[in-house]
Design a protein around this motif. Structure first.
Motif, PDB file in Angstrom:
ATOM      1  N   THR A 216     -19.645  -7.384 -29.889  1.00  0.00           N
ATOM      2  CA  THR A 216     -20.816  -6.984 -29.096  1.00  0.00           C
ATOM      3  C   THR A 216     -22.090  -7.573 -29.710  1.00  0.00           C
ATOM      4  O   THR A 216     -22.038  -8.257 -30.725  1.00  0.00           O
ATOM      5  CB  THR A 216     -20.958  -5.446 -29.038  1.00  0.00           C
ATOM      6  OG1 THR A 216     -21.305  -4.955 -30.335  1.00  0.00           O
ATOM      7  CG2 THR A 216     -19.679  -4.777 -28.558  1.00  0.00           C
ATOM      8  N   ASP A 217     -23.203  -7.259 -29.100  1.00  0.00           N
ATOM      9  CA  ASP A 217     -24.499  -7.690 -29.637  1.00  0.00           C
ATOM     10  C   ASP A 217     -24.966  -6.806 -30.795  1.00  0.00           C
ATOM     11  O   ASP A 217     -25.978  -7.087 -31.419  1.00  0.00           O
ATOM     12  CB  ASP A 217     -25.567  -7.656 -28.531  1.00  0.00           C
ATOM     13  CG  ASP A 217     -25.296  -8.690 -27.444  1.00  0.00           C
ATOM     14  OD1 ASP A 217     -24.622  -9.691 -27.746  1.00  0.00           O
ATOM     15  OD2 ASP A 217     -25.747  -8.482 -26.300  1.00  0.00           O
TER      16      ASP A 217
ATOM     17  N   SER B  42     -25.115  -5.449 -34.433  1.00  0.00           N
ATOM     18  CA  SER B  42     -24.825  -5.967 -35.773  1.00  0.00           C
ATOM     19  C   SER B  42     -24.852  -4.827 -36.774  1.00  0.00           C
ATOM     20  O   SER B  42     -25.911  -4.284 -37.086  1.00  0.00           O
ATOM     21  CB  SER B  42     -25.853  -7.036 -36.171  1.00  0.00           C
ATOM     22  OG  SER B  42     -25.605  -7.471 -37.486  1.00  0.00           O
TER      23      SER B  42
END
Length: 197
Positions: free
Chosen positions: A163-164, A166
C-alpha cells in the motif's frame, strides 16, 4: 519523522520494561499519543484507538506498581512482586485476546476493508490482554507481547510493501521487540527466582 520519534520512545519503554522499572509507565503514557497519530494517518483505526487504552493502562499500571512506603523506606518504591502463571492460564488469556478480535472487527468494518480490520483487531485484542498482564506483573506478558510483535512485523511490512502506507520503522521496531521479548521473559523469570531465594 513522528513515526521515528515513536520508535525511539518504544525502545526506551522496552528498556524500562525489561528492567521492571516503574518509570516505564511514564513513557507508556507518552508513546501512545504519538502512535495514535501515526496509526490514524495509516488508517489503522483499531490501533489508533488502542493507544487511548494504553494511556489509561499506563495510569492504572503506575497506580498498581506504586504503594505507600513502609517506615524507613523511600516513597514510591516499586515492590509489587513479579509472578508467573501456568501454561493453561496463559492459553485462557490468549483465548480472551482472540475473542476480543470479533467485537473490535465489527466496530472497524465500516472504516476499513475486511483483511485490514481483522488483523488490526487481532493485534488490538491481544494487546489489550498483554497490557493487562503487564499491569499485574505477570512474567508471561512477554510471551503475549512476542505473539503480538511477530504479527505486527509481518503486518506492517506487508502494508508498507502493498500500500501507500510506510511503516518500515515501526516494523523494524517490532522486530527488535520480538528479540527483546524473549530476553525480557527470562529476565523476569530470573527476578522471580531471586525473590524466592
Amino acid at each position: 519523522m513522528l513515526e521515528i520519534f515513536g520508535a525511539i520512545l518504544g525502545f526506551i519503554y522496552l528498556y524500562l520494561e525489561y528492567r521492571a522499572s516503574i518509570h516505564l509507565w511514564i513513557v507508556g503514557a507518552i508513546m501512545p499519543i504519538v502512535y495514535a497519530i501515526v496509526y490514524f494517518q495509516a488508517d489503522l483505526y483499531a490501533q489508533s484507538c488502542l493507544q487511548l487504552y494504553y494511556v489509561a493502562a499506563a495510569i492504572y499500571g503506575w497506580g498498581i506498581w506504586r504503594r505507600k512506603a513502609r517506615p524507613g523506606e523511600h516513597e514510591d518504591v516499586d515492590t509489587a512482586p513479579i509472578k508467573s502463571i501456568s501454561f493453561r492460564t496463559f492459553r485462557l488469556y490468549l483465548l480472551a485476546g482472540v475473542v476480543l478480535t470479533f467485537p473490535i472487527t465489527l466496530l472497524l468494518l465500516p472504516f476499513a476493508d475486511d483483511s485490514v480490520s481483522v488483523t488490526d483487531a487481532l493485534i488490538a485484542g491481544l494487546s489489550i490482554v498483554a497490557m493487562w498482564m503487564l499491569s499485574k506483573k505477570i512474567a508471561e506478558q512477554w510471551i503475549m507481547w512476542l505473539i503480538v510483535d511477530f504479527i505486527c512485523v509481518i503486518y506492517y511490512y506487508h502494508l508498507s510493501v502493498t500500500t501507500d502506507t510506510s511503516l518500515y520503522a515501526t516494523a523494524i521496531l517490532y522486530c527488535v521487540y520480538c528479540v527483546l521479548a524473549v530476553f525480557g521473559y527470562f529476565k523476569w523469570i530470573s527476578l522471580i527466582e531471586e525473590d524466592d531465594e
